[in-house]
Enzyme design. Structure first.
Site, PDB file in Angstrom:
ATOM      1  N   GLU A 192       0.838  -1.207   0.000  1.00 24.50           N
ATOM      2  CA  GLU A 192       0.000   0.000   0.000  1.00 24.50           C
ATOM      3  C   GLU A 192       0.874   1.259   0.000  1.00 24.50           C
ATOM      4  O   GLU A 192       0.542   2.253  -0.647  1.00 24.50           O
ATOM      5  CB  GLU A 192      -0.941   0.023   1.216  1.00 24.50           C
ATOM      6  CG  GLU A 192      -1.932  -1.134   1.281  1.00 24.50           C
ATOM      7  CD  GLU A 192      -3.063  -1.040   0.254  1.00 24.50           C
ATOM      8  OE1 GLU A 192      -3.098  -0.084  -0.538  1.00 24.50           O
ATOM      9  OE2 GLU A 192      -3.906  -1.957   0.244  1.00 24.50           O
ATOM     10  N   ASP A 328      -4.537  -9.752  -7.998  1.00 26.37           N
ATOM     11  CA  ASP A 328      -4.836  -8.823  -9.091  1.00 26.37           C
ATOM     12  C   ASP A 328      -3.675  -8.070  -9.739  1.00 26.37           C
ATOM     13  O   ASP A 328      -3.326  -8.290 -10.900  1.00 26.37           O
ATOM     14  CB  ASP A 328      -5.925  -7.824  -8.634  1.00 26.37           C
ATOM     15  CG  ASP A 328      -5.737  -7.292  -7.194  1.00 26.37           C
ATOM     16  OD1 ASP A 328      -4.629  -7.426  -6.671  1.00 26.37           O
ATOM     17  OD2 ASP A 328      -6.702  -6.737  -6.635  1.00 26.37           O
ATOM     18  N   GLU A 442     -19.488  -5.600  -3.247  1.00 28.34           N
ATOM     19  CA  GLU A 442     -18.072  -5.969  -3.100  1.00 28.34           C
ATOM     20  C   GLU A 442     -17.803  -7.424  -3.525  1.00 28.34           C
ATOM     21  O   GLU A 442     -16.910  -7.681  -4.311  1.00 28.34           O
ATOM     22  CB  GLU A 442     -17.686  -5.739  -1.625  1.00 28.34           C
ATOM     23  CG  GLU A 442     -16.288  -6.101  -1.210  1.00 28.34           C
ATOM     24  CD  GLU A 442     -15.243  -5.059  -1.592  1.00 28.34           C
ATOM     25  OE1 GLU A 442     -15.546  -4.078  -2.291  1.00 28.34           O
ATOM     26  OE2 GLU A 442     -14.082  -5.263  -1.199  1.00 28.34           O
ATOM     27  N   GLU A 504     -12.426   0.000  -9.580  1.00 32.63           N
ATOM     28  CA  GLU A 504     -12.087  -0.947 -10.656  1.00 32.63           C
ATOM     29  C   GLU A 504     -13.055  -0.925 -11.839  1.00 32.63           C
ATOM     30  O   GLU A 504     -12.642  -1.083 -12.995  1.00 32.63           O
ATOM     31  CB  GLU A 504     -11.975  -2.378 -10.100  1.00 32.63           C
ATOM     32  CG  GLU A 504     -10.809  -2.595  -9.144  1.00 32.63           C
ATOM     33  CD  GLU A 504     -11.054  -2.023  -7.752  1.00 32.63           C
ATOM     34  OE1 GLU A 504     -12.226  -1.734  -7.415  1.00 32.63           O
ATOM     35  OE2 GLU A 504     -10.075  -1.847  -7.001  1.00 32.63           O
ATOM     36  N   THR A 590      -1.391   0.741 -10.181  1.00 33.74           N
ATOM     37  CA  THR A 590      -2.665   0.158  -9.739  1.00 33.74           C
ATOM     38  C   THR A 590      -3.463   1.106  -8.843  1.00 33.74           C
ATOM     39  O   THR A 590      -4.603   0.820  -8.491  1.00 33.74           O
ATOM     40  CB  THR A 590      -2.435  -1.215  -9.062  1.00 33.74           C
ATOM     41  OG1 THR A 590      -3.698  -1.873  -8.945  1.00 33.74           O
ATOM     42  CG2 THR A 590      -1.782  -1.075  -7.694  1.00 33.74           C
TER      43      THR A 590
HETATM   44  C1  DMJ Z   1      -6.523   0.365  -4.642  1.00 30.57           C
HETATM   45  O1  DMJ Z   1      -5.676   0.642  -3.596  1.00 30.57           O
HETATM   46  C2  DMJ Z   1      -5.807  -0.270  -5.788  1.00 30.57           C
HETATM   47  O2  DMJ Z   1      -6.571  -0.168  -6.939  1.00 30.57           O
HETATM   48  C3  DMJ Z   1      -5.468  -1.709  -5.523  1.00 30.57           C
HETATM   49  O3  DMJ Z   1      -4.888  -2.335  -6.622  1.00 30.57           O
HETATM   50  C4  DMJ Z   1      -6.713  -2.474  -5.144  1.00 30.57           C
HETATM   51  N1  DMJ Z   1      -7.413  -1.861  -4.078  1.00 30.57           N
HETATM   52  C5  DMJ Z   1      -7.664  -0.443  -4.122  1.00 30.57           C
HETATM   53  C6  DMJ Z   1      -8.932  -0.015  -4.776  1.00 30.57           C
HETATM   54  O4  DMJ Z   1      -9.988  -0.835  -4.673  1.00 30.57           O
END
Ligand code: DMJ
Length: 602
Positions: A192, A328, A442, A504, A590
């Site tokens: 993160e 992912d 979710e 997403e 991401t």
């Molecule tokens: C974000 O921090 C990023 O997109 C991560 O890859 C997945 N989770 C969150 C958003 O849902």
């Protein structure tokens, strides 16, 4: 065999432990929670949250660049040299002369998104400045990711892109004051911190050219580099900052989530490119080499399992596979890192092609829906005794996969991937529309056709599946019981009814729009945005929802930094001119932080 059994038990325990940790970071609160259900009574929550809003005491401070390395590498892998190869054109060839009515609608919508962002920004600045998140109902604040102003850093490049240049400039001095050498938190989530802080600072630097931001990115990079100081140089993922700062020896995790190992390559590559210091590229290349080595040895060759043993560099033990949660972005980063390296490192292309071939074969299913639409979703695979079984699970998180395949299909010229990307994105758009609040939940399960070529809607089959799954028993009126489950047609269960402001679905809709130029994607985006605004807007910002299958979903006092860093950015960009952060020029990490693709000299 005994060994397999022992490892099986160990993995199950480790996976449970990690999944629990993961769930705890997005805790579910029951519907009856008065904080959520009575917005009129906010003062009470305000008081409660303000107490917990005080900044906790910070720890000892470490100068990471000077913390000695316990396991120095013998030699450094350096960035590939040579002229970047040109990538194929990614974006649709948009017409220069936009129709005046379409322009007017588009710009009005873009301004609505900008207004939503502005409210969040102003209140974050006023009530939660320098904290990780604003609590959008109570006006409190919380620290979730190191206490290093996650929302400020995540939102910096959005500020720039939306044209809030004064706010951007005035925020920089506060960014400079963030001390990445100290935290009140016991553990740091390396993934993160990498995607939000390092990614956010690098993108804001690239857009603005502001050197002070690169300096801060380097500070984060120095810190994260210490997480790789293990005997085999695999990173710690949940990292004891204090022990590392004190120079204690550490080993990589025996059970790590593959997304947290595999999604550091874009930011680390970019940091080496900007600083001309190869150490970050070296660090991430060691992980890439393990991914490459293990890719064909897993229980579903081509894909990596959700839990991996980083300490032993062994990614073969777990039997769960998915393109969604906890895996992912490992897949997402393959094509994007390839692009960032100017196409000069073929291993990322090979890994993308192999992993997608397996994912297409084993994870995709076609949902059975009342309109018999030709769509796809990516589910969850378990492999037992070498036999893969696909569960037709749908996560909001997996909705990024449509954009990933469409983009990968363009980068590597594989038209089938673009087609699959479209069908995956269609299912997410459908799921938003199907839900009473206009926002998908979710986690849920859908009714799957027997194969991906299709099947006709059969209401009885759907109802029987719901009844069997929910174990409705011998009640007199099973159909009424089905109604009580509040399941849109085609859904067989909803395990988690929340919407936590995730990006997403709009991310893939945005990519599909830029690649195809089809206005239907803008229309879908607008429906999504209006539903999200209608239900999540508070006086101070936007709040997560507890139950999107309720007509008036109760809110949760939470606004993760990705709402301003990612979700609103994609909504803004889909209503911007297509040359604003063009996919021909940028790849997004991401967390939606854009990095410029190196181009061959003209
Ligand atoms: C974000 O921090 C990023 O997109 C991560 O890859 C997945 N989770 C969150 C958003 O849902």
């Amino acid at each position: 065999m005994a060994l397999i059994k022992r490892y099986g038990v160990y993995l199950a325990i480790a996976a449970f432990f990690i999944y629990t940790l993961y769930s705890l970071s997005f805790p579910y609160q029951p519907e009856g929670n008065p904080i959520q259900n009575d917005n009129k009574d906010n003062h009470k929550n305000g008081n409660k949250d303000k107490e917990s809003s005080k900044s906790p005491p910070a720890s000892k401070s470490y100068n990471w660049a000077k913390v000695p390395i316990n396991y120095p590498v013998e030699s450094m892998v350096t960035l590939p040299t040579g002229a970047p190869a040109p990538l194929p054109k990614i974006q649709h060839a948009f017409k220069e002369n936009e129709d005046a009515t379409a322009k007017n609608i588009r710009e009005t919508r873009r301004e609505e998104v900008k207004k939503a962002f502005e409210i969040c920004w102003k209140n974050y600045r006023q009530k939660a400045w320098m904290r990780d998140e604003l609590s959008p109902i109570s006006g409190g604040s919380v620290d979730t990711f190191g206490g290093w102003a996650a929302t400020l850093i995540d939102a910096l490049d959005t500020l720039w892109i939306m044209g809030f240049r004064e706010e951007f400039a005035s925020a920089i001095k506060d960014v400079e004051s963030i001390n990445f050498g100290s935290t009140p938190m016991a553990m740091i989530n390396v993934f993160e911190t990498n995607i939000r802080h390092l990614g956010g600072l690098l993108a804001a630097y690239e857009l603005s050219g502001e050197q002070r931001l690169l300096k801060k990115a380097k500070e984060v990079g120095e810190m994260l580099y210490r997480a790789f100081d293990t005997p085999n140089h695999m990173p710690k993922t949940r990292w004891d900052f204090q022990k590392a700062g004190a120079g204690e020896k550490q080993t990589a995790d025996q059970a790590a989530l593959v997304a947290e190992i595999g999604s550091l390559s874009m930011e680390f590559t970019r940091l080496s490119q900007h600083t001309n210091d190869p150490k970050w590229y070296d660090a991430i290349t060691r992980v890439t080499k393990v991914l490459e080595k293990e890719q064909d040895k897993t229980k579903l060759p081509g894909m990596w399992p959700i839990v991996v043993n980083a300490d032993k560099s062994d990614f073969t033990l777990d039997n769960s596979f998915s393109l969604g949660a906890m895996a992912d972005s490992t897949y997402e980063y393959l094509s994007k890192t390839y692009a960032l390296l100017g196409g000069l490192e073929p291993s990322y292309k090979k890994m993308y092609e192999k992993s997608m071939a397996t994912a297409i074969k084993h994870t995709l299913f076609r949902p059975m829906t009342p309109d018999n639409a030709d769509m796809l979703m990516a589910g969850f695979v378990r492999v037992d005794d070498s036999v893969p079984t696909l569960a037709p699970r749908m996560e909001h998180l997996v909705c990024f996969a449509g954009g990933m395949l469409a983009l990968g299909g363009k980068i590597f010229e594989i038209p089938e991937h673009v087609t699959i990307g479209r069908k995956l994105t269609d299912t997410c758009v459908w799921a938003y529309k199907a839900s009473p609040a206009g926002i998908m939940p979710e986690v849920s399960h859908l009714l799957a056709c027997a194969n991906t070529t299709g099947c006709a809607w059969d209401e009885k089959v759907w109802k029987d599946s719901v009844a069997a799954k929910a174990d409705l028993g011998t009640d007199k009126d099973p159909l009424q019981n089905i109604a009580n489950l509040r399941l849109p047609e085609g859904f067989t269960s909803i395990e988690d009814r929340r919407y936590i402001l995730r990006p997403e679905a709009i991310e893939s809709v945005f990519v599909m729009y830029r690649i195809t130029g089809e206005q239907q994607w803008q229309a879908a985006a607008w429906d999504m945005f209006t539903a999200i605004q209608q239900h999540t807007a508070t006086d101070l910002g936007n709040a997560a929802l507890l139950d999107v299958s309720a007509e008036n979903p109760p809110k949760q006092d939470s606004m993760e930094s990705f709402w301003m860093g990612e979700t609103l950015k994609y909504f803004y960009l889909i209503f911007s001119e297509p040359n604003v952060i063009s996919l021909d020029d940028y790849v997004f990490n991401t967390e939606a932080h854009p990095f410029k693709i190196p181009k061959p000299k003209a």
